[in-house]
Design a protein around this motif. Structure first.
Motif, PDB file in Angstrom:
ATOM      1  N   LEU A  91       0.835  -1.200   0.000  1.00 18.27           N
ATOM      2  CA  LEU A  91       0.000   0.000   0.000  1.00 18.27           C
ATOM      3  C   LEU A  91       0.866   1.244   0.000  1.00 18.27           C
ATOM      4  O   LEU A  91       1.998   1.229   0.480  1.00 18.27           O
ATOM      5  CB  LEU A  91      -0.915   0.017   1.224  1.00 18.27           C
ATOM      6  N   SER A  92       0.320   2.335  -0.514  1.00 20.29           N
ATOM      7  CA  SER A  92       1.006   3.618  -0.424  1.00 20.29           C
ATOM      8  C   SER A  92       1.012   4.083   1.022  1.00 20.29           C
ATOM      9  O   SER A  92       0.222   3.612   1.846  1.00 20.29           O
ATOM     10  CB  SER A  92       0.304   4.666  -1.295  1.00 20.29           C
ATOM     11  N   ALA A  93       1.909   4.997   1.340  1.00 22.56           N
ATOM     12  CA  ALA A  93       1.993   5.493   2.721  1.00 22.56           C
ATOM     13  C   ALA A  93       0.668   6.113   3.149  1.00 22.56           C
ATOM     14  O   ALA A  93       0.201   5.904   4.274  1.00 22.56           O
ATOM     15  CB  ALA A  93       3.127   6.506   2.837  1.00 22.56           C
ATOM     16  N   GLU A  94       0.050   6.887   2.263  1.00 21.99           N
ATOM     17  CA  GLU A  94      -1.220   7.535   2.603  1.00 21.99           C
ATOM     18  C   GLU A  94      -2.316   6.513   2.842  1.00 21.99           C
ATOM     19  O   GLU A  94      -3.141   6.656   3.749  1.00 21.99           O
ATOM     20  CB  GLU A  94      -1.641   8.493   1.481  1.00 21.99           C
ATOM     21  N   ILE A 112      -1.954   4.683   6.334  1.00 25.20           N
ATOM     22  CA  ILE A 112      -2.401   5.471   7.485  1.00 25.20           C
ATOM     23  C   ILE A 112      -3.920   5.600   7.489  1.00 25.20           C
ATOM     24  O   ILE A 112      -4.574   5.423   8.520  1.00 25.20           O
ATOM     25  CB  ILE A 112      -1.729   6.857   7.472  1.00 25.20           C
ATOM     26  N   ALA A 113      -4.497   5.885   6.326  1.00 28.24           N
ATOM     27  CA  ALA A 113      -5.949   6.057   6.257  1.00 28.24           C
ATOM     28  C   ALA A 113      -6.675   4.776   6.629  1.00 28.24           C
ATOM     29  O   ALA A 113      -7.656   4.790   7.383  1.00 28.24           O
ATOM     30  CB  ALA A 113      -6.350   6.505   4.844  1.00 28.24           C
ATOM     31  N   LEU A 114      -6.183   3.643   6.129  1.00 28.00           N
ATOM     32  CA  LEU A 114      -6.848   2.373   6.409  1.00 28.00           C
ATOM     33  C   LEU A 114      -6.754   2.014   7.885  1.00 28.00           C
ATOM     34  O   LEU A 114      -7.713   1.538   8.483  1.00 28.00           O
ATOM     35  CB  LEU A 114      -6.226   1.271   5.552  1.00 28.00           C
ATOM     36  N   THR A 115      -5.609   2.234   8.489  1.00 29.69           N
ATOM     37  CA  THR A 115      -5.449   1.885   9.895  1.00 29.69           C
ATOM     38  C   THR A 115      -6.272   2.796  10.788  1.00 29.69           C
ATOM     39  O   THR A 115      -6.854   2.357  11.784  1.00 29.69           O
ATOM     40  CB  THR A 115      -3.966   1.943  10.305  1.00 29.69           C
ATOM     41  N   LEU A 116      -6.352   4.076  10.452  1.00 35.78           N
ATOM     42  CA  LEU A 116      -7.219   4.972  11.218  1.00 35.78           C
ATOM     43  C   LEU A 116      -8.671   4.539  11.114  1.00 35.78           C
ATOM     44  O   LEU A 116      -9.442   4.655  12.070  1.00 35.78           O
ATOM     45  CB  LEU A 116      -7.052   6.408  10.719  1.00 35.78           C
ATOM     46  N   ARG A 117      -9.043   4.027   9.950  1.00 35.74           N
ATOM     47  CA  ARG A 117     -10.418   3.568   9.762  1.00 35.74           C
ATOM     48  C   ARG A 117     -10.669   2.276  10.544  1.00 35.74           C
ATOM     49  O   ARG A 117     -11.658   2.153  11.275  1.00 35.74           O
ATOM     50  CB  ARG A 117     -10.673   3.340   8.270  1.00 35.74           C
ATOM     51  N   SER A 136       6.090   3.624   9.137  1.00 35.34           N
ATOM     52  CA  SER A 136       4.675   3.811   8.855  1.00 35.34           C
ATOM     53  C   SER A 136       3.819   3.465  10.057  1.00 35.34           C
ATOM     54  O   SER A 136       2.831   4.145  10.349  1.00 35.34           O
ATOM     55  CB  SER A 136       4.273   2.944   7.655  1.00 35.34           C
ATOM     56  N   VAL A 137       4.189   2.407  10.780  1.00 33.79           N
ATOM     57  CA  VAL A 137       3.426   2.020  11.970  1.00 33.79           C
ATOM     58  C   VAL A 137       3.487   3.113  13.027  1.00 33.79           C
ATOM     59  O   VAL A 137       2.478   3.446  13.654  1.00 33.79           O
ATOM     60  CB  VAL A 137       3.956   0.686  12.532  1.00 33.79           C
TER      61      VAL A 137
END
Length: 418
Positions: free
Chosen positions: A123-126, A129-134, A187-188
């Motif tokens: 996955l891209s960096a963006e 982050i978006a998926l994990t926040l979701r 990223s984590v």
């Protein structure tokens, strides 16, 4: 008055959905399907809770319901596979795949597995982050967009594509180890940092704080510290979160309204968390062989606040210097805005206003409510009350969090008596 079932469900789902998704993902090995099954549990709750009442343990109810649906899905898959096997039993048998070696550093933590899965390098960096926040943070698409300062459709597309990519690439639901783990650490850390920030100052809603998000982020950071004791940025992030979390009890009044840093009762700060934060910061410094990273620098800034007995005793010149180092290491408009605040305390509001005005044209800050809020504070200190009031009013119009909006409106009203 007891909360209505739908209100209770909204609260519980926001707090518990990450754990439910993570627990179900361990069964189905697909975060997209896990989220769908969790949503199914939500629909079931919407149907049953208004009729039967809110369960004594609503989080456990959601988990049990979602896991039951996951088991049903697995059984349907097995039945389908069995039928295929019956059809093809006369075909030459294929050798079973070799078992994968056990991970000697594996961690039995579904939430951590979920973080590393959502942060997979496919996955891209963006998108990570978006998926994990979701998934982990339980945030809505608008809240994630606010955190990123990007349009909502952009975030929605990132999440959909990310889940599709994880499924098509057959990404394992696991905690990586070896070189792959080190490569994915940055990223984590960023994901955990953003999750904590959303809990520390919610972008939207009626509550300014979401303690559960802060606790999840802090717990994951502590786990990473145990996992990677020689990584200074892991200790730096943990130190930052410990120190920030230490102020939680003093950041809101009895009515839940935000309390500014200068007005906080420092006796309510959690000294145990401050001690833990300072200890983690010391570990970060002793394990580092080079220039401090962004999280270590931010932790050093937080330590300046935590060790000052009063607001007036804060070492603002050092904070301004640290923000300068941070701006050089990890430049961003938000860092520059924070540096301007420190400069205003160290050198006065006039030079700080020059720095803030230079940020006015930054696209990322165009709808960022803290830019006019900071500018209003500087103008007020310079005796320009009418201009300050206009800035506070503009900040209030941009704020998405109801508590923060009320605070900014109050500050606008108070300019008349300042």
């Amino acid at each position: 008055m007891e909360p209505q079932p739908t209100e209770a469900l909204e609260t519980v789902f926001r707090l518990e959905s990450p754990r439910v998704i993570a627990g179900v993902a361990r069964l189905v090995r697909d975060v997209g399907i896990a989220e769908e099954l969790t949503q199914d549990a939500l629909v079931a709750a919407l149907e049953q809770w208004p009729r039967d009442g809110v369960p004594d343990n609503p989080g456990a109810w959601l988990m049990a319901t979602a896991r039951h649906r996951a088991v049903d899905l697995i059984r349907r898959r097995e039945n389908y596979a069995r039928k295929l096997a019956e059809v093809g039993r006369d075909l030459p048998a294929a050798a079973p795949p070799p078992e994968e070696p056990a991970d000697p550093e594996d961690i039995d933590d579904d939430l951590l597995r979920l973080v590393f899965t959502a942060c997979h390098p496919v996955l891209s960096a963006e998108a990570r982050i978006a998926l994990t926040l979701r998934l982990l943070g339980g945030l809505t698409t608008p809240e994630i967009a606010r955190a990123f300062l990007v349009p909502e459709p952009t975030v929605a597309q990132r999440i959909v594509r990310a889940k599709r990519t994880l499924a098509t690439k057959n990404v394992a639901f696991e905690v990586p180890y070896g070189p792959d783990r080190a490569a994915r650490l940055g990223s984590v850390l960023e994901v955990i940092y953003l999750i904590f920030n959303e809990g520390y100052a919610a972008t939207a809603g009626d509550d300014w704080l979401r303690p559960a998000l802060c606790e999840d982020a802090l717990r994951l950071a502590r786990v990473l510290c145990a996992l990677m004791p020689k990584e200074p940025e892991v200790h730096g992030l943990t130190a930052l979160l410990e120190l920030q979390a230490s102020r939680t009890a003093a950041r809101t009044g009895p009515d839940g309204a935000p309390v500014l840093l200068k007005d906080q009762n420092r006796r309510r700060w959690n000294r145990m968390l401050i001690t833990r934060g300072i200890t983690a910061l010391d570990r970060a410094r002793t394990t580092s062989s080079g220039a401090p990273g962004p999280y270590v620098l931010q932790a050093a800034i937080a330590a300046c606040h935590a060790t000052a007995y009063t607001y007036e005793e804060t070492d603002w010149p050092r904070i301004a210097t640290l923000y300068g180092l941070l701006a050089a290491r990890a430049p961003s408009p938000v860092v520059e805005l924070n540096r301007a605040v420190a400069v205003s305390m160290a050198e006065g509001p006039a030079p700080a206003l020059t720095l803030v005005d230079a940020l006015a044209a930054e696209p990322a800050l165009r709808d960022y409510h803290l830019l006019p809020s900071v500018r209003g504070d500087l103008l007020l200190r310079l005796g320009r009350a009418a201009e300050a009031r206009a800035e506070f009013e503009r900040a209030a119009s941009l704020a998405r969090n109801e508590r923060e909006r009320e605070l900014l409106k109050r500050r606008a009203r108070e300019t008349d008596t300042a």
